[in-house]
Write a protein that holds these residues in place. Structure first.
Motif, PDB file in Angstrom:
ATOM      1  N   LEU A   1       0.856  -1.186   0.000  1.00  0.00           N
ATOM      2  CA  LEU A   1       0.000   0.000   0.000  1.00  0.00           C
ATOM      3  C   LEU A   1       0.892   1.237   0.000  1.00  0.00           C
ATOM      4  O   LEU A   1       1.758   1.389   0.863  1.00  0.00           O
ATOM      5  N   TYR A   2       0.681   2.107  -0.968  1.00  0.00           N
ATOM      6  CA  TYR A   2       1.511   3.309  -1.064  1.00  0.00           C
ATOM      7  C   TYR A   2       0.762   4.355  -1.887  1.00  0.00           C
ATOM      8  O   TYR A   2      -0.231   4.060  -2.569  1.00  0.00           O
ATOM      9  N   ILE A   3       1.229   5.589  -1.778  1.00  0.00           N
ATOM     10  CA  ILE A   3       0.680   6.681  -2.579  1.00  0.00           C
ATOM     11  C   ILE A   3       1.639   6.916  -3.737  1.00  0.00           C
ATOM     12  O   ILE A   3       2.818   7.210  -3.541  1.00  0.00           O
ATOM     13  N   ARG A   4       1.121   6.759  -4.943  1.00  0.00           N
ATOM     14  CA  ARG A   4       1.959   6.867  -6.123  1.00  0.00           C
ATOM     15  C   ARG A   4       2.627   8.243  -6.192  1.00  0.00           C
ATOM     16  O   ARG A   4       1.992   9.268  -5.995  1.00  0.00           O
ATOM     17  N   GLY A   5       3.938   8.232  -6.415  1.00  0.00           N
ATOM     18  CA  GLY A   5       4.679   9.475  -6.560  1.00  0.00           C
ATOM     19  C   GLY A   5       5.181  10.043  -5.255  1.00  0.00           C
ATOM     20  O   GLY A   5       5.806  11.105  -5.253  1.00  0.00           O
ATOM     21  N   GLN A   6       4.911   9.369  -4.121  1.00  0.00           N
ATOM     22  CA  GLN A   6       5.378   9.872  -2.828  1.00  0.00           C
ATOM     23  C   GLN A   6       6.228   8.807  -2.150  1.00  0.00           C
ATOM     24  O   GLN A   6       5.908   7.615  -2.202  1.00  0.00           O
ATOM     25  N   GLU A   7       7.296   9.247  -1.506  1.00  0.00           N
ATOM     26  CA  GLU A   7       8.166   8.320  -0.804  1.00  0.00           C
ATOM     27  C   GLU A   7       7.701   8.065   0.622  1.00  0.00           C
ATOM     28  O   GLU A   7       7.987   7.024   1.205  1.00  0.00           O
ATOM     29  N   GLU A   8       6.972   9.015   1.196  1.00  0.00           N
ATOM     30  CA  GLU A   8       6.481   8.848   2.564  1.00  0.00           C
ATOM     31  C   GLU A   8       5.471   7.712   2.620  1.00  0.00           C
ATOM     32  O   GLU A   8       4.633   7.546   1.729  1.00  0.00           O
ATOM     33  N   PRO A   9       5.513   6.909   3.658  1.00  0.00           N
ATOM     34  CA  PRO A   9       4.522   5.839   3.784  1.00  0.00           C
ATOM     35  C   PRO A   9       3.136   6.424   4.066  1.00  0.00           C
ATOM     36  O   PRO A   9       2.999   7.571   4.493  1.00  0.00           O
ATOM     37  N   VAL A  10       2.121   5.625   3.823  1.00  0.00           N
ATOM     38  CA  VAL A  10       0.760   6.030   4.163  1.00  0.00           C
ATOM     39  C   VAL A  10       0.644   6.018   5.678  1.00  0.00           C
ATOM     40  O   VAL A  10       0.944   5.006   6.326  1.00  0.00           O
ATOM     41  N   PHE A  11       0.236   7.137   6.259  1.00  0.00           N
ATOM     42  CA  PHE A  11       0.177   7.199   7.720  1.00  0.00           C
ATOM     43  C   PHE A  11      -1.109   7.883   8.175  1.00  0.00           C
ATOM     44  O   PHE A  11      -1.754   8.627   7.439  1.00  0.00           O
ATOM     45  N   LEU A  12      -1.475   7.574   9.421  1.00  0.00           N
ATOM     46  CA  LEU A  12      -2.636   8.190  10.063  1.00  0.00           C
ATOM     47  C   LEU A  12      -2.186   8.740  11.402  1.00  0.00           C
ATOM     48  O   LEU A  12      -1.673   7.992  12.250  1.00  0.00           O
ATOM     49  N   ASP A  13      -2.341  10.040  11.591  1.00  0.00           N
ATOM     50  CA  ASP A  13      -2.060  10.630  12.899  1.00  0.00           C
ATOM     51  C   ASP A  13      -3.269  10.411  13.806  1.00  0.00           C
ATOM     52  O   ASP A  13      -4.410  10.686  13.416  1.00  0.00           O
ATOM     53  N   LEU A  14      -3.026   9.902  14.995  1.00  0.00           N
ATOM     54  CA  LEU A  14      -4.109   9.628  15.938  1.00  0.00           C
ATOM     55  C   LEU A  14      -4.336  10.838  16.828  1.00  0.00           C
ATOM     56  O   LEU A  14      -3.382  11.454  17.319  1.00  0.00           O
ATOM     57  N   ARG A  15      -5.589  11.158  17.020  1.00  0.00           N
ATOM     58  CA  ARG A  15      -5.926  12.273  17.912  1.00  0.00           C
ATOM     59  C   ARG A  15      -5.998  11.768  19.347  1.00  0.00           C
ATOM     60  O   ARG A  15      -7.046  11.755  19.995  1.00  0.00           O
ATOM     61  N   VAL A  16      -4.853  11.305  19.803  1.00  0.00           N
ATOM     62  CA  VAL A  16      -4.717  10.755  21.149  1.00  0.00           C
ATOM     63  C   VAL A  16      -3.578  11.476  21.834  1.00  0.00           C
ATOM     64  O   VAL A  16      -2.494  11.618  21.258  1.00  0.00           O
ATOM     65  N   GLN A  17      -3.808  11.953  23.034  1.00  0.00           N
ATOM     66  CA  GLN A  17      -2.757  12.674  23.747  1.00  0.00           C
ATOM     67  C   GLN A  17      -1.611  11.732  24.088  1.00  0.00           C
ATOM     68  O   GLN A  17      -1.770  10.518  24.144  1.00  0.00           O
ATOM     69  N   SER A  18      -0.455  12.289  24.294  1.00  0.00           N
ATOM     70  CA  SER A  18       0.728  11.491  24.592  1.00  0.00           C
ATOM     71  C   SER A  18       0.554  10.727  25.898  1.00  0.00           C
ATOM     72  O   SER A  18      -0.080  11.211  26.844  1.00  0.00           O
ATOM     73  N   MET A  19       1.132   9.540  25.952  1.00  0.00           N
ATOM     74  CA  MET A  19       1.107   8.766  27.181  1.00  0.00           C
ATOM     75  C   MET A  19       1.930   9.484  28.247  1.00  0.00           C
ATOM     76  O   MET A  19       3.027   9.979  27.970  1.00  0.00           O
ATOM     77  N   PRO A  20       1.420   9.574  29.472  1.00  0.00           N
ATOM     78  CA  PRO A  20       2.194  10.226  30.544  1.00  0.00           C
ATOM     79  C   PRO A  20       3.563   9.561  30.710  1.00  0.00           C
ATOM     80  O   PRO A  20       3.722   8.366  30.449  1.00  0.00           O
ATOM     81  N   ARG A  21       4.522  10.355  31.126  1.00  0.00           N
ATOM     82  CA  ARG A  21       5.879   9.841  31.320  1.00  0.00           C
ATOM     83  C   ARG A  21       5.859   8.734  32.366  1.00  0.00           C
ATOM     84  O   ARG A  21       5.301   8.892  33.458  1.00  0.00           O
TER      85      ARG A  21
END
Length: 982
Positions: free
Chosen positions: A294-314
């Motif tokens: 699975l890839y986007i033709r003409g782009q080197e970046e992988p297909v990604f989804l940013d999650l709207r989830v806050q960072s895990m506490p330290r």
């Protein structure tokens, strides 16, 4: 000339094409075709089709259409399609065809449904009972060699489907062979790809340990094909691992056979990475979809989804310093937030689930995690089910266990050592969406049809123990296992979207800040990445099917030949002559004792082959009622070889068949020449050399069972003494007795096995394990108390029945059980007691019949039984207090008779849009305040009525209604009631 505009014409054309495609894919078409086999059943098949529509399964997928077309045309075939493509429906249709539509002379027909695990057996049993239970008796048997309280199917006069593991099927055949095969009409093999073994040292070790499932499946199915060559057989497999063609040839018995196989997937299956990182939110990288990159033709970046989830506490440093722990907790943190979006999530654990559960419990108790999404307890009937699961968790695991702590946070757990009742309740928590998150090992997903939206993996390796080298063995997750797991994501009608995601969690960078751990974590990170990309490449390569695979019998025979040459110096050209003369004890004095030296394992591997051959010879002799001789064995085994998977898996060297046949003749003529001894060894169910050693102990076990005449009135300590005395005969023997790993903790547990028994069987004041010890105790219970101790007692009881039964086709019954076996009721109950974890037969009965939810609640009901017993009978003896016949009579005394089925009530209506001249109209209800408007399929109102209380509370139109007009009144009738949605 066109009447409508271009836009309207396009819409009409598209609607017509959709309607035509739905018509072609309707389940009514194949069912109506099947009805031609028995027109009297046409109405039942139409009702079944309507029921499938109500369950969202009325429109067939491509793979199902292919399978049903083959079912209409042929009897036996293999169906190989991806997980989630609807194979179960094909199995149901085969059951209908063979059990309900064909007319059979003689006893009621029986179908055997082979499944790979107890978990799947329970699920298949529940679903088949729900869909076909009104027409077919459905029963699941998961372990044991003797007849139990739930085995009513034996004397039933209706078509029956028996859901069994291979181990149970093999045991039943030994116990009830002629009776079983006489009724058998259909054999369904689920997850048939498991006949293909992995070619590695672990497989060869499993042969010597007598626990290789592949060879058990090959041996059992091949024997059935010899005894019943006319039986219909269907193999179902999602991940044949290149074996679809050999499996098809094996099942059909034709060299040119091909599997019904399409790469159609009912949902998009996406594979990728969950990228975790300290102090950053996770994100998803997508790599594959439906087996392709699975890839986007003409782009080197992988297909990604940013999650709207806050960072895990330290995390505290102790948690960060373990990369695996950090990665696992990052997955949990992400899962908790995604569950808020109504996602169902599985966190798949490759090994040591108790460690992962402890990590999760400790993280959820951190103050910094207080803001994590909370679990909302369900209400109503779902709350009752949750409370039952929680009570069972406390009952079997204790108040302080990790399983309970996670369940209270909406996280269900499942692993192979979990008691069966608790595991089934945990499965229900997942299936009914009560718990949105599951943490489980592969036992949960091994064929069990539980749908998830997302599946997370934190490791692609599994740890095993090499007893010979006394060190751990790390093995990668196979592509077959991964495909099977990934197929559980995104089931249509159950998942929220049109795709399911399987994501391997990989940190973007190390989690520790301590220099002393940095190098280790960098190596671990590189290893995890290599594991993922290596698996990815294998998945892409395996999209092309193969034609040659390994087979278990060939691996076993080849391993024996290799060891004979290496360890004993047997010349290759003298191997067959040597094989005709040697016995296991000639190879090693430790044969049959579970020893791990090379010579001992070699001897036990030969004993494994001897078990396959002796079993085949004994079953053929019983079936044909003949005295087995050397020439007869040679002839019959040559025929058996042709039905094995080995014979069709690849081009085998001729010497393998000759080795198989000549060793079989030697079994009858020189190795085990006494026919009576062969009969006894066959009935015990062990490999023959182990069985010969067990026979000495068996006489003492039988004496102890026979002496338990006062078990019904004995106190708990005296009852446990009986199990302890039997266990003492087994605990020190590694051949037929208890087995544990060579680790310090397992060896210590073996020394304390009576403490484990007392805890499991609920002896008063018995010590219990703490949370960290719990799974080790559960493993010992499952492997040694339920299995090995249970098998030993079951073998003795089964042999007692066989010896006492005048006719091998006699149907076991409670009325004749004691007279036939010559044993007290303790012998009947022993395995059930070990299974349910109680010393009291009444508790086991109440739990098996669903009369109580926990062992404590079941024990409280004994007073009711004893009060009834005192009122109904005089001069009671100890045996009366545990007589299963009296338990059943007591249960019948308070069961309410089923109410006679009543016709569907009618509702008077006023006609508004018709004069009723057609007399009957299919209508749909539409509520409008206190009124119901009855519409025809085109949406025109035909009638009105007052709202029917409770009828439309869900505003559902899943039921069918018909408007009827006669001379006196107009009424609406409910003609079909859809099953309640879970």
């Amino acid at each position: 000339m066109r009447t409508f505009s271009d836009d309207a014409s396009l819409i009409v054309t598209l609607l017509r094409q959709v309607a035509d495609s739905y018509n072609e894919a309707s389940i009514y078409r194949p069912l109506l075709a099947l009805s031609e086999l028995n027109p009297d059943r046409r109405g039942k098949l139409i009702a079944y089709a309507r029921d499938q529509f109500s369950r969202g399964r009325g429109i067939l997928w491509t793979s199902q259409l292919h399978g049903l077309n083959r079912l209409l045309r042929d009897s036996s075939f293999a169906l190989c399609t991806p997980t989630g493509s609807g194979k179960t429906l094909i199995a149901n249709m085969a059951l209908i065809k063979e059990l309900l539509l064909h007319v059979h002379d003689g006893p009621a027909p029986l179908a055997m449904y082979l499944v790979p695990s107890r978990a799947l057996a329970g699920e298949v049993e529940a679903k088949l009972h729900n869909e076909l239970g009104s027409e077919i008796a459905v029963t699941g048997l998961y372990g044991g060699a003797d007849w139990g309280i739930t085995d009513y199917w034996l004397s039933g006069e209706e078509p029956t489907v028996l859901i069994v593991t291979v181990e149970k099927a093999d045991a039943l055949t030994r116990y009830l062979g002629p009776l079983l095969t006489e009724r058998l009409r259909l054999l369904i093999i689920d997850e048939a790809h498991q006949v293909v073994p992995e070619d590695g040292e672990n497989t060869r070790i499993s042969f010597s340990d007598h626990n290789n499932r592949s060879i058990r499946m090959e041996s059992f199915v091949s024997r059935i094909l010899v005894q019943r060559p006319d039986i219909v057989r269907i193999a179902l497999t999602a991940v044949a691992g290149g074996a679809s063609r050999p499996v098809a040839r094996w099942i059909e018995g034709r060299a040119e056979a091909k599997a019904v196989g399409v790469h159609y997937r009912s949902t998009r299956q996406v594979i990728g990475i969950l990228e975790t990182a300290p102090n950053l939110p996770s994100r998803i990288l997508l790599d594959m979809m439906n087996g392709r990159p699975l890839y986007i033709r003409g782009q080197e970046e992988p297909v990604f989804l940013d999650l709207r989830v806050q960072s895990m506490p330290r995390l505290p440093s102790a948690m960060r310093n373990s990369l695996n722990r950090f990665n696992s907790l990052a997955v949990l943190w992400t899962a908790l937030h995604l569950a808020e979006e109504n996602q169902r999530i599985l966190i798949s654990v490759a090994q040591e689930p108790e460690q992962t559960m402890r990590w999760f419990k400790e993280a959820l108790e951190l103050p910094s995690w207080a803001g994590a999404p909370a679990f909302a307890l369900p209400e109503g009937e779902l709350r009752e089910r949750f409370d039952e699961a929680r009570a069972a968790c406390v009952d079997y695991c204790g108040e302080d266990c990790f399983e309970l702590a996670l369940l209270d946070r909406g996280i269900a757990t499942s692993h192979g050592q979990m008691p069966q009742r608790l595991r089934r309740l945990m499965t229900e928590m997942i299936d009914r969406r009560i718990c949105p998150i599951a943490v489980a090992t592969a036992t949960l997903t091994e064929g069990v049809n539980l749908p998830f939206d997302l599946i997370f993996l934190t490791s692609l390796k599994r740890r095993a123990w090499n007893a010979e080298l006394e060190q751990p063995v790390i093995s990668p997750l196979s592509t077959a296992e991964f495909r099977n797991l990934a197929g559980r994501a995104g089931r249509p009608g159950a998942a929220r979207g049109i795709e399911g995601m399987t994501l391997v969690a990989i940190p973007a960078r190390i989690s520790t800040t301590a220099n002393s751990f940095s190098a280790t974590q960098r190596n671990q990170l590189e290893e995890l990445s290599n594991d993922y990309y290596g698996l990815r490449e294998k998945l892409l390569i395996e999209e092309v099917d193969a034609d040659k695979v390994e087979s278990p019998l060939a691996l076993l025979i080849a391993a024996i030949r290799e060891k004979a040459i290496q360890l004993l110096g047997v010349p290759p050209d003298q191997f067959l002559t040597w094989l005709e003369q040697v016995t296991p004890i000639d190879i090693s004095d430790e044969a049959g004792k579970g020893a791990t030296s090379p010579h001992a394992r070699f001897a036990d591997s030969l004993d494994e082959l001897d078990g396959i051959l002796l079993t085949a010879c004994e079953e053929i002799a019983r079936m044909d009622e003949l005295e087995m001789t050397g020439p007869a064995a040679e002839e019959q085994l040559a025929a058996l070889w042709q039905t094995t998977f080995t014979a069709v898996a690849a081009v085998q060297e001729d010497w393998m068949e000759r080795a198989f046949v000549r060793r079989g003749r030697a079994i009858v003529e020189t190795v085990y020449p006494d026919a009576e001894e062969r009969r006894r060894l066959y009935e015990y169910g062990f490999s023959p050399f182990v069985g010969r050693r067990f026979e000495i102990v068996a006489l003492r076990v039988r004496a102890l069972v026979a002496a338990a005449q006062t078990y019904g009135t004995d106190d708990p300590e005296t009852r446990l003494d009986v199990f302890e005395q039997i266990g003492d005969l087994l605990s020190a023997d590694r051949g037929f007795g208890f087995r544990v790993r060579s680790t310090i903790s397992d060896q210590r547990l073996l020394g304390r096995w009576k403490e484990v028994l007392a805890w499991w069987m609920q002896e008063p004041d018995a010590s219990a394990p703490d949370a960290d010890e719990l799974r080790g105790w559960q493993r010992f219970v499952a492997d040694n108390l339920e299995f090995r101790l249970g098998v030993a007692i079951g073998a003795v009881v089964a042999q007692a029945w066989s010896a006492g039964a005048a006719d091998t086709r006699a149907v076991p019954s409670l009325a004749e059980w004691k007279k036939t076996t010559g044993l007290p009721w303790f012998g009947f109950w022993a395995r059930e007691l070990l299974r349910w974890g109680t010393h009291d037969p009444f508790v086991a009965f109440a739990l098996s019949r669903g009369l109580a939810k926990t062992r404590e609640a079941a024990a409280e009901r004994r007073g009711e039984f004893e009060a009834w017993l005192d009122e109904e009978y005089d001069d009671l003896e100890a045996e009366n207090l545990i007589d299963p016949q009296l338990f059943i009579q007591w249960q019948s005394s308070f069961l309410q008779p089923e109410r006679a089925a009543t016709a569907s009530p009618s509702e008077s209506v006023d006609l508004t849009g018709t004069d009723g001249r057609r007399k009957r109209y299919n209508v749909i209800p539409a509520t409008d305040g206190v009124l119901v408007r009855w519409l025809d399929p085109a949406g025109f109102e035909l009638a009105r009525s007052e709202d029917i209380p409770e009828e439309f509370r869900d505003k559902s139109i899943r039921n069918d209604y018909e408007l009827r007009k006669n001379r006196h009144r107009s009424s609406v009738y409910r003609t079909f009631s859809a099953p309640i949605r879970r």
